[in-house]
Design a protein around this motif. Structure first.
Motif, PDB file in Angstrom:
ATOM      1  N   THR A  45     -20.783 -13.978   8.605  1.00 23.18           N
ATOM      2  CA  THR A  45     -20.628 -13.686   7.173  1.00 23.18           C
ATOM      3  C   THR A  45     -20.700 -12.190   6.921  1.00 23.18           C
ATOM      4  OG1 THR A  45     -21.558 -15.824   6.578  1.00 23.18           O
ATOM      5  CG2 THR A  45     -21.581 -14.118   4.879  1.00 23.18           C
ATOM      6  N   MET A  46     -19.683 -11.692   6.197  1.00 24.03           N
ATOM      7  CA  MET A  46     -19.632 -10.281   5.821  1.00 24.03           C
ATOM      8  C   MET A  46     -20.063 -10.075   4.369  1.00 24.03           C
ATOM      9  SD  MET A  46     -16.018  -9.262   7.577  1.00 24.03           S
ATOM     10  CE  MET A  46     -16.348  -7.542   7.932  1.00 24.03           C
ATOM     11  N   LEU A  47     -19.551 -10.920   3.482  1.00 18.45           N
ATOM     12  CA  LEU A  47     -19.895 -10.885   2.064  1.00 18.45           C
ATOM     13  C   LEU A  47     -20.175 -12.311   1.607  1.00 18.45           C
ATOM     14  CD1 LEU A  47     -17.015  -8.559   0.746  1.00 18.45           C
ATOM     15  CD2 LEU A  47     -19.399  -7.902   1.114  1.00 18.45           C
ATOM     16  N   ASP A  48     -21.126 -12.463   0.709  1.00 20.38           N
ATOM     17  CA  ASP A  48     -21.456 -13.776   0.148  1.00 20.38           C
ATOM     18  C   ASP A  48     -22.062 -13.531  -1.227  1.00 20.38           C
ATOM     19  OD1 ASP A  48     -22.155 -16.374  -0.420  1.00 20.38           O
ATOM     20  OD2 ASP A  48     -23.385 -16.653   1.372  1.00 20.38           O
ATOM     21  N   PHE A  49     -21.314 -13.884  -2.274  1.00 21.92           N
ATOM     22  CA  PHE A  49     -21.795 -13.626  -3.629  1.00 21.92           C
ATOM     23  C   PHE A  49     -21.232 -14.656  -4.593  1.00 21.92           C
ATOM     24  CE2 PHE A  49     -17.964 -11.057  -3.006  1.00 21.92           C
ATOM     25  CZ  PHE A  49     -17.195 -11.388  -4.115  1.00 21.92           C
ATOM     26  N   VAL A 112     -18.062 -16.726  -3.507  1.00 25.91           N
ATOM     27  CA  VAL A 112     -17.104 -16.146  -2.575  1.00 25.91           C
ATOM     28  C   VAL A 112     -17.830 -15.818  -1.275  1.00 25.91           C
ATOM     29  CG1 VAL A 112     -15.538 -14.209  -2.145  1.00 25.91           C
ATOM     30  CG2 VAL A 112     -15.751 -15.169  -4.455  1.00 25.91           C
ATOM     31  N   THR A 113     -17.235 -16.237  -0.174  1.00 26.67           N
ATOM     32  CA  THR A 113     -17.768 -15.927   1.148  1.00 26.67           C
ATOM     33  C   THR A 113     -16.644 -15.329   1.981  1.00 26.67           C
ATOM     34  OG1 THR A 113     -19.221 -17.844   0.971  1.00 26.67           O
ATOM     35  CG2 THR A 113     -19.026 -16.836   3.133  1.00 26.67           C
ATOM     36  N   VAL A 114     -16.908 -14.178   2.588  1.00 22.17           N
ATOM     37  CA  VAL A 114     -15.944 -13.528   3.472  1.00 22.17           C
ATOM     38  C   VAL A 114     -16.542 -13.546   4.871  1.00 22.17           C
ATOM     39  CG1 VAL A 114     -14.684 -11.398   3.981  1.00 22.17           C
ATOM     40  CG2 VAL A 114     -15.112 -12.059   1.606  1.00 22.17           C
ATOM     41  N   LYS A 115     -15.779 -14.072   5.831  1.00 15.53           N
ATOM     42  CA  LYS A 115     -16.263 -14.217   7.206  1.00 15.53           C
ATOM     43  C   LYS A 115     -15.349 -13.489   8.181  1.00 15.53           C
ATOM     44  CE  LYS A 115     -18.465 -18.634   6.283  1.00 15.53           C
ATOM     45  NZ  LYS A 115     -18.540 -20.041   6.681  1.00 15.53           N
ATOM     46  N   PHE A 116     -15.908 -13.201   9.349  1.00 16.56           N
ATOM     47  CA  PHE A 116     -15.238 -12.389  10.354  1.00 16.56           C
ATOM     48  C   PHE A 116     -15.626 -12.903  11.731  1.00 16.56           C
ATOM     49  CE2 PHE A 116     -16.537  -8.654  13.035  1.00 16.56           C
ATOM     50  CZ  PHE A 116     -15.282  -8.248  13.443  1.00 16.56           C
ATOM     51  N   GLY A 117     -14.771 -12.696  12.698  1.00 19.23           N
ATOM     52  CA  GLY A 117     -15.093 -13.045  14.075  1.00 19.23           C
ATOM     53  C   GLY A 117     -14.045 -12.497  15.016  1.00 19.23           C
ATOM     54  N   SER A 118     -14.316 -12.610  16.296  1.00 16.05           N
ATOM     55  CA  SER A 118     -13.366 -12.148  17.302  1.00 16.05           C
ATOM     56  C   SER A 118     -13.595 -12.921  18.593  1.00 16.05           C
ATOM     57  CB  SER A 118     -13.528 -10.645  17.540  1.00 16.05           C
ATOM     58  OG  SER A 118     -14.790 -10.382  18.099  1.00 16.05           O
ATOM     59  N   SER A 119     -12.663 -12.733  19.513  1.00 10.37           N
ATOM     60  CA  SER A 119     -12.794 -13.427  20.790  1.00 10.37           C
ATOM     61  C   SER A 119     -13.693 -12.670  21.768  1.00 10.37           C
ATOM     62  CB  SER A 119     -11.407 -13.672  21.406  1.00 10.37           C
ATOM     63  OG  SER A 119     -10.728 -12.445  21.558  1.00 10.37           O
ATOM     64  N   SER A 120     -14.076 -11.440  21.417  1.00  7.48           N
ATOM     65  CA  SER A 120     -15.047 -10.684  22.203  1.00  7.48           C
ATOM     66  C   SER A 120     -15.901  -9.871  21.239  1.00  7.48           C
ATOM     67  CB  SER A 120     -14.340  -9.780  23.214  1.00  7.48           C
ATOM     68  OG  SER A 120     -13.575  -8.814  22.542  1.00  7.48           O
ATOM     69  N   SER A 121     -16.902  -9.207  21.731  1.00  9.65           N
ATOM     70  CA  SER A 121     -17.793  -8.426  20.877  1.00  9.65           C
ATOM     71  C   SER A 121     -16.980  -7.414  20.065  1.00  9.65           C
ATOM     72  CB  SER A 121     -18.830  -7.718  21.738  1.00  9.65           C
ATOM     73  OG  SER A 121     -19.715  -6.999  20.939  1.00  9.65           O
ATOM     74  N   ASP A 122     -17.197  -7.384  18.747  1.00  6.56           N
ATOM     75  CA  ASP A 122     -16.379  -6.564  17.859  1.00  6.56           C
ATOM     76  C   ASP A 122     -17.196  -6.185  16.627  1.00  6.56           C
ATOM     77  OD1 ASP A 122     -14.162  -5.262  16.847  1.00  6.56           O
ATOM     78  OD2 ASP A 122     -12.903  -7.036  16.742  1.00  6.56           O
ATOM     79  N   GLU A 123     -16.740  -5.195  15.894  1.00  7.86           N
ATOM     80  CA  GLU A 123     -17.344  -4.795  14.630  1.00  7.86           C
ATOM     81  C   GLU A 123     -16.268  -4.736  13.563  1.00  7.86           C
ATOM     82  OE1 GLU A 123     -19.147  -1.030  15.514  1.00  7.86           O
ATOM     83  OE2 GLU A 123     -21.049  -1.987  16.027  1.00  7.86           O
TER      84      GLU A 123
END
Length: 134
Positions: A45-49, A112-123
């Motif tokens: 989770t990046m943003l949640d409001f 609102v929820t904004v999510k993020f991810g990757s297949s390897s370590s990431d920012e």
């Protein structure tokens, strides 16, 4: 009166975090840099409001430090329903910078929820900015 964080004082003067900050008829949120350990999907989770009694019209954007050949995922949910899903693969070299400035409309009393991810370590980071209307 709209509820929201005070972006000009307190312990968080820049307004960075998961919430939506209001300044008069304007609102914004910045996630700050969020690390993902390579979850393989949009699971961090990046943003949640939640919005107040006004509706929001603005733009949303994402950035990340894509590693070559890395899959990156961004997802926006409105009241638990996915309204935007992005899955892209990095090329042969790293790429970073602002991406995908999409218009977004958010009804009153919505989560609102904004999510993020990757297949390897990431920012990555996410921001949303716009105006609120009664």
């Amino acid at each position: 009166m709209l509820s929201g964080g005070n972006p000009t004082g307190g312990a968080n003067p820049a307004g960075i975090g998961g919430g939506l900050n209001y300044i008069g008829k304007h609102a914004y949120a910045y996630s700050g840099v969020i690390a993902d350990a390579g979850t393989g999907g949009a699971n961090t989770t990046m943003l949640d409001f939640s919005t107040g009694a006004s509706y929001f019209i603005g733009k949303i954007s994402f950035t990340d430090d894509v590693i070559a050949n890395d899959n990156v995922f961004f997802q926006v949910e409105l009241d638990g329903q996915v309204i935007m899903a992005i899955d892209y693969k990095g090329g042969s070299s790293a790429f970073d910078g602002p991406q995908f400035p999409f218009p977004i409309a958010i009804p009153a009393f919505s989560r609102v929820t904004v999510k993020f991810g990757s297949s390897s370590s990431d920012e990555g980071t996410a921001w949303i900015v716009g105006e609120v209307y009664d």
